[in-house]
Design a protein around this motif. Structure first.
Motif, PDB file in Angstrom:
ATOM      1  N   THR A  17      -8.345  16.904  -0.020  1.00 24.07           N
ATOM      2  CA  THR A  17      -6.254  16.457   0.163  1.00 24.07           C
ATOM      3  C   THR A  17      -5.551  17.622  -0.474  1.00 24.07           C
ATOM      4  OG1 THR A  17      -6.618  14.055   0.047  1.00 24.07           O
ATOM      5  CG2 THR A  17      -4.882  14.899  -0.415  1.00 24.07           C
ATOM      6  N   ASP A  77      -3.324   8.726  -7.749  1.00 22.44           N
ATOM      7  CA  ASP A  77      -4.991   8.375  -6.533  1.00 22.44           C
ATOM      8  C   ASP A  77      -5.618   9.414  -7.549  1.00 22.44           C
ATOM      9  OD1 ASP A  77      -3.311  11.031  -6.636  1.00 22.44           O
ATOM     10  OD2 ASP A  77      -2.794  11.725  -4.999  1.00 22.44           O
ATOM     11  N   ALA A 128      -6.889   6.584   0.343  1.00 19.95           N
ATOM     12  CA  ALA A 128      -6.576   7.376   0.211  1.00 19.95           C
ATOM     13  C   ALA A 128      -7.605   9.165   0.677  1.00 19.95           C
ATOM     14  CB  ALA A 128      -5.917   7.672  -0.964  1.00 19.95           C
ATOM     15  N   HIS A 129      -8.508   9.512   0.269  1.00 20.79           N
ATOM     16  CA  HIS A 129      -8.503  11.151   0.643  1.00 20.79           C
ATOM     17  C   HIS A 129      -9.156  10.701   2.199  1.00 20.79           C
ATOM     18  CE1 HIS A 129      -6.456  12.390  -2.963  1.00 20.79           C
ATOM     19  NE2 HIS A 129      -7.620  11.480  -3.689  1.00 20.79           N
ATOM     20  N   ASP A 154      -4.310   3.980  -5.616  1.00 21.01           N
ATOM     21  CA  ASP A 154      -4.696   4.555  -4.600  1.00 21.01           C
ATOM     22  C   ASP A 154      -6.689   4.298  -4.819  1.00 21.01           C
ATOM     23  OD1 ASP A 154      -2.705   6.085  -2.713  1.00 21.01           O
ATOM     24  OD2 ASP A 154      -1.913   5.990  -5.288  1.00 21.01           O
ATOM     25  N   CYS A 187     -10.126   6.039  -4.299  1.00 19.00           N
ATOM     26  CA  CYS A 187     -10.485   7.587  -3.521  1.00 19.00           C
ATOM     27  C   CYS A 187     -10.642   7.395  -2.287  1.00 19.00           C
ATOM     28  CB  CYS A 187     -11.274   8.053  -4.315  1.00 19.00           C
ATOM     29  SG  CYS A 187     -10.879   8.099  -5.758  1.00 19.00           S
ATOM     30  N   ARG A 191      -1.865   5.782   2.298  1.00 19.73           N
ATOM     31  CA  ARG A 191      -1.120   5.655   1.151  1.00 19.73           C
ATOM     32  C   ARG A 191       0.247   4.437   1.385  1.00 19.73           C
ATOM     33  NH1 ARG A 191      -2.455  10.192  -2.242  1.00 19.73           N
ATOM     34  NH2 ARG A 191      -4.037  11.676  -1.357  1.00 19.73           N
ATOM     35  N   GLU A 192       0.118   4.874   2.602  1.00 16.02           N
ATOM     36  CA  GLU A 192       2.005   4.251   2.738  1.00 16.02           C
ATOM     37  C   GLU A 192       2.031   2.715   2.810  1.00 16.02           C
ATOM     38  OE1 GLU A 192       4.916   5.398   0.593  1.00 16.02           O
ATOM     39  OE2 GLU A 192       3.200   7.440   0.416  1.00 16.02           O
TER      40      GLU A 192
END
Length: 425
Positions: A83, A353, A325-326, A320, A322, A331-332
């Motif tokens: 990210t 995160d 998210a990544h 988050d 991992c 995320r949102e």
């Protein structure tokens, strides 16, 4: 790490995808996104340092000794560096290749070998895990886990701490769909995973019920094979490919329009089958098609938001996971879904995160670093003053809950699907 006199002009060892190493421009922007670097402040425990190490091993300028293996083992595979990276380095592929190289070429100490082989032999197979945990279910039913924990050696005690309560009926189930889905409704399949179907079955069931309530026709995989993520992260590439092929076949045959998992690590593994099996002439095309259908639960439910029957007054913070998210870039959506519930007040935590230290089986094989990261995560959670910390991965749930239990914290750790089930009661 012993140096060699061999020329670095070309790779002499199959450590990883050598060409991908040159995507790294050594800018160092990844360092502060790396949990192990944040803790140790050692360059060799940063993504940049590990990429340099992989390149040196591949070119024969370093030998694979205990020190080199240690720096690579200590990586969580969280992909936070991906990210942060402005150059698009595929670090996840690199570290998985390096782990496979280590397993083929390095002999670990006896205790480490036993621990890793136990994890490999048990966790990807739900029936084996259920059999081993059967006595502990009775222990929990009798309320004797504290007594058992007191007489166990430290390693077993630490593993016991990570296991959630095993008594039945401890988690609420979401209400089922009020209306039967239309015949032409999109179909979805929830991949139940291996560990999740034993230790967090409510998360799978709640995911299915919530999706049905959102108008999807839910189809089932029987049985569900491990996604292969545990093997990819630990260097057992051969078995990971076997699991991937089995899942591609089953998921294709399900005919589902969307594929969901309550475990974000499984979601990412399935989403990357297309790349993992790209050189397999029998499975490549089907793997790409399967990968393209992976969706996140929260993203789907946002299209048909949950309508709670009552106000659910609570303060919630969100961790988050991992790979969500990544790996998937989600995320949102979970935050928007939680904030849409009447009565819920969302509070952001610091370093939401940053990896909690779970990382598949990492907290079993690298307990010291995992525990340090769990403490850091728990500090940030407690600072929010939340009633609940919600997340989207069972492994994170077990890791964070264990640390909060050690602190005798009243903060509840709940998977997103289970939290939505509570809010819909």
């Amino acid at each position: 790490m012993a140096a060699s006199a061999l020329s670095p002009s070309k790779p002499v060892r199959d450590v990883c995808d050598y060409d991908l190493l040159f995507d790294c421009v050594h800018c160092g922007l990844c360092a502060e996104a790396c949990p192990t670097y944040v803790v140790t402040r050692s360059e060799m425990d940063s993504p940049r340092g590990r990429i340099y190490l992989m390149k040196s091993l591949a070119e024969g300028r370093l030998e694979l000794d205990d020190d080199a293996a240690r720096h690579l083992d200590l990586c969580l595979g969280c992909r936070g560096c991906e990210t942060a990276c402005p150059s698009g380095v595929h670090y996840g592929r690199l570290i998985e290749g390096a782990r496979s190289f280590i397993e083929r070429n390095h002999r670990r100490g006896l205790a480490d070998r036993i621990k890793r082989r136990a994890v490999s032999a048990i966790f990807p197979y739900p029936n084996r895990l259920q059999t081993i945990l059967a006595p502990l279910k009775l222990v929990d039913r009798l309320g004797l886990r504290p007594a058992l924990r007191a007489v166990m050696p430290r390693t077993i005690r630490d593993w016991l701490d990570l296991l959630p309560p095993l008594e039945p009926g401890s988690r609420p189930l979401a209400n089922g769909a009020t209306n039967s889905p239309q015949a032409n409704a999109p179909t979805v399949v929830v991949h139940h995973g291996c560990v999740a179907q034993v230790l967090a079955s409510s998360e799978n069931l709640n995911s299915e019920r919530l999706l049905a309530a959102a108008g999807y026709r839910v189809v089932r995989l029987e049985p569900t094979a491990c996604c292969g993520a545990l093997d990819l992260h630990s260097g057992n590439a051969s078995r990971a490919l076997d699991f991937a092929r089995a899942n591609v076949r089953a998921l294709k045959n399900s005919g589902a329009d969307a594929i969901v998992s309550a475990a974000s690590g499984c979601s990412v593994a399935i989403a990357e089958y297309g790349d993992l099996l790209k050189d397999d002439p029998e499975f490549a095309a089907d793997a790409r098609a399967v990968s393209a259908r992976v969706r996140d639960l929260s993203s789907i439910l946002l299209d048909a938001p949950l309508k709670p029957k009552r106000e659910f007054r609570s303060i919630v913070t969100y961790h988050d996971a991992c790979h969500l998210a990544h790996g998937l870039g989600v995320r949102e959506a979970p935050r928007k879904l939680l904030a849409s519930i009447p009565g819920v007040t969302m509070v952001e935590m610091t370093e939401s995160d940053l990896c909690c230290g779970s990382a598949g089986s990492y907290n079993l094989t690298e307990p010291a670093m995992a525990r340090e990261l769990a403490r850091r995560k728990a500090d940030n959670i407690v600072a929010t003053g939340a009633d609940y910390v919600v997340l989207a991965n069972p492994g994170c749930e077990f890791q964070v809950a264990a640390e909060l239990r050690r602190r005798q914290s009243k903060i509840k750790v709940v998977h997103l699907a289970d939290f939505l089930a509570m809010a819909s009661q």
